[in-house]
Write an enzyme that holds these catalytic residues in place. Sequence first.
Site, PDB file in Angstrom:
ATOM      1  N   HIS A  39       0.767  -1.175   0.071  1.00  0.00           N
ATOM      2  CA  HIS A  39       0.000  -0.054  -0.146  1.00  0.00           C
ATOM      3  C   HIS A  39       0.679   0.946  -0.059  1.00  0.00           C
ATOM      4  O   HIS A  39       2.142   1.222   0.266  1.00  0.00           O
ATOM      5  CB  HIS A  39      -1.088   0.040   1.227  1.00  0.00           C
ATOM      6  N   HIS A 123       5.475   5.922  -1.269  1.00  0.00           N
ATOM      7  CA  HIS A 123       6.187   4.898  -1.430  1.00  0.00           C
ATOM      8  C   HIS A 123       5.423   3.528  -1.125  1.00  0.00           C
ATOM      9  O   HIS A 123       4.301   3.823  -0.328  1.00  0.00           O
ATOM     10  CB  HIS A 123       7.538   4.706  -0.691  1.00  0.00           C
TER      11      HIS A 123
END
Length: 177
Positions: A39, A123
Amino acid sequence: MSSRRLFVALRPPEHVAEALLDTMEGLPGARWQDADNLHVTLRFVGEVDRHMASDLTAALESVLFVPFPLHITGVGHFEGKGRARSIWARVAPSAELDLLQMRVEMACRRAGLAPETRRFTPHITLARLNSGSAPIGDWLHANGALSLGPWQVDGFSLFESDLTPNGALYSEITKFQ
């Protein structure tokens, strides 16, 4: 009163998650993420009671969301105390993502949470590292040209994180579109 450990995030689509899983090798000692745990964190919330969780859900429901494209461009790592702690796939800069993150942050504050003090670095964490992990230089070099997407982001979600001896398990509580 029981508490919940929460965060707000985007999940990549299955084809992106599968491609990320293909990079997860060649680094002895790394604790690789499962596909279900991949995620982009928009806001880590932490431990909250059920009343705060309810207030947060209501505040997030008011966030204006407009679909937008995202893509992965390269890899990187976070360090702590002079050594790599995690490796990740870099999410390309996106004005739409930055705006969504700001709107989520404002919703968190409206719900009564303290402001986030860490800089937003989009990220997807691929692995956690410890003192027994191999050096990361070769892995970073081998995967530096990673490029995935673009894909259309169709919403964001509130997740619960359950810490277990084998790592965290993430459960989607609510998706916002």
